[in-house]
Design an enzyme around this catalytic site. Structure first.
Site, PDB file in Angstrom:
ATOM      1  N   HIS A   3       0.804  -1.196  -0.016  1.00 21.68           N
ATOM      2  CA  HIS A   3      -0.011  -0.126   0.005  1.00 21.68           C
ATOM      3  C   HIS A   3       0.834   1.277  -0.144  1.00 21.68           C
ATOM      4  O   HIS A   3       0.354   2.493  -0.490  1.00 21.68           O
ATOM      5  CB  HIS A   3      -0.942   0.182   1.188  1.00 21.68           C
ATOM      6  CG  HIS A   3      -2.227  -0.966   0.995  1.00 21.68           C
ATOM      7  ND1 HIS A   3      -3.533  -0.611   1.199  1.00 21.68           N
ATOM      8  CD2 HIS A   3      -2.233  -2.219   0.666  1.00 21.68           C
ATOM      9  CE1 HIS A   3      -4.315  -1.605   0.931  1.00 21.68           C
ATOM     10  NE2 HIS A   3      -3.646  -2.390   0.381  1.00 21.68           N
ATOM     11  N   HIS A  38      -1.513 -12.961  -1.261  1.00 21.76           N
ATOM     12  CA  HIS A  38      -2.784 -13.013  -0.752  1.00 21.76           C
ATOM     13  C   HIS A  38      -2.886 -14.264  -0.145  1.00 21.76           C
ATOM     14  O   HIS A  38      -3.963 -14.793   0.493  1.00 21.76           O
ATOM     15  CB  HIS A  38      -4.074 -12.768  -1.945  1.00 21.76           C
ATOM     16  CG  HIS A  38      -4.233 -11.418  -2.411  1.00 21.76           C
ATOM     17  ND1 HIS A  38      -5.215 -11.013  -3.210  1.00 21.76           N
ATOM     18  CD2 HIS A  38      -3.711 -10.343  -1.747  1.00 21.76           C
ATOM     19  CE1 HIS A  38      -5.224  -9.817  -3.423  1.00 21.76           C
ATOM     20  NE2 HIS A  38      -4.247  -9.004  -2.588  1.00 21.76           N
TER      21      HIS A  38
END
Length: 283
Positions: free
Chosen positions: A74, A199
């Site tokens: 991020h 993920h």
């Protein structure tokens, strides 16, 4: 944890080997000075690297691995070529933690702050920015969850304010649009599929949430969210995960990584380094 081997060539902060080919690396590279005219080589001391490893080991147990990796993504993924080349791996995430897309990342930022505080009195004190600590934290998160060791160039400058919002890939995007968003960041389809493999960590339903392995790709091929008899199938993954095996280019990569977790490991190392070099300004 961050062992140094041979000298690593660096160009604009990123190891030239990462730009030239997709291979594995196991060293921590300090970029103390970069000249536009060409690359230089740096070797960091074993003690310097031990200090970083000890700092993160002291404050980040295995359960912190997923949030540290997500924090690094991020922070770096605000880079945009269309936006003029601003944003990127610059620790601006510290000013963006209240954005909806960054929910839950304050916990990761606190870990990075704690690790940075532990560098006081060591050979690394005053030499490492928070942007570097975020990148090192993500690499540490991968390693403690069973993934590969990752080379992280050091020398990024920290931002003094937040980067523009709305630049992270939305969960609702199609595979075609995901490719376009990643391309705007200088990342190709290979990078998209490799970095999506992160993920496998966290609570998205791809196997053990604290084990970095190839379960993500095997699950994408099974598509449990499309099975009406799988009661919990729709809870696995994000819509942006579900669209990847529907794209022929992505599918080929997914099949390759499902068949060989070692290939995924080897691909993830340079993809992560590339990610954490996006938009970086170097000392």
């Amino acid at each position: 944890m961050f062992a140094v081997g041979a000298a690593v060539t660096a160009l604009h902060g990123c190891p030239q080997s990462v730009l030239a080919h997709r291979g594995a690396a196991n060293s921590l590279t300090r970029v103390s000075h970069i000249r536009a005219a060409g690359p230089e080589q740096y070797i960091q001391s074993d003690q310097y690297n031990q200090d970083h490893g000890d700092a993160f080991k002291a404050v980040a147990e295995k359960g912190k691995g997923p949030v540290l990796l997500r924090l690094a993504f991020h922070d770096a993924a605000t880079f945009s070529k269309a936006g003029g080349g601003d944003g990127g791996a610059n620790a601006s995430i510290q000013f963006e933690l209240d954005r909806p897309e960054n929910a839950g990342l304050k916990r990761g930022w606190r870990v990075v702050q704690a690790a940075a505080a532990r560098l006081k009195g060591t050979s690394a004190e005053g030499l490492v920015s928070m942007a570097v600590m975020i990148a090192l934290g993500g690499a540490h998160g991968v390693k403690i969850c069973g993934g590969p060791s990752i080379s992280v160039p050091v020398g990024r400058q920290d931002a003094a304010a937040a980067d523009p919002g709305g630049r992270l890939p939305a969960e609702s995007l199609s595979a075609t649009n995901l490719k376009a968003v990643f391309a705007d960041k200088g990342l190709d389809t290979h990078d998209l599929v490799v970095l999506s493999g992160a993920h496998t960590l966290g609570g998205k339903g791809f196997g053990d949430p604290l084990t970095f392995d190839g379960t993500y790709y095997k699950t994408l091929l099974k598509k449990p969210w499309a099975d009406p008899t799988a009661e919990m199938g729709k809870m696995i993954g994000l819509p942006s995960d579900h669209v990847l095996p529907e794209d022929d280019e992505c599918l080929g990569l997914i099949q390759a990584f499902a068949a060989s977790p070692d290939d995924f490991y080897q691909a993830f190392v340079p993809a992560y380094v590339k990610l954490t070099c996006l938009g970086a300004r170097w000392n």
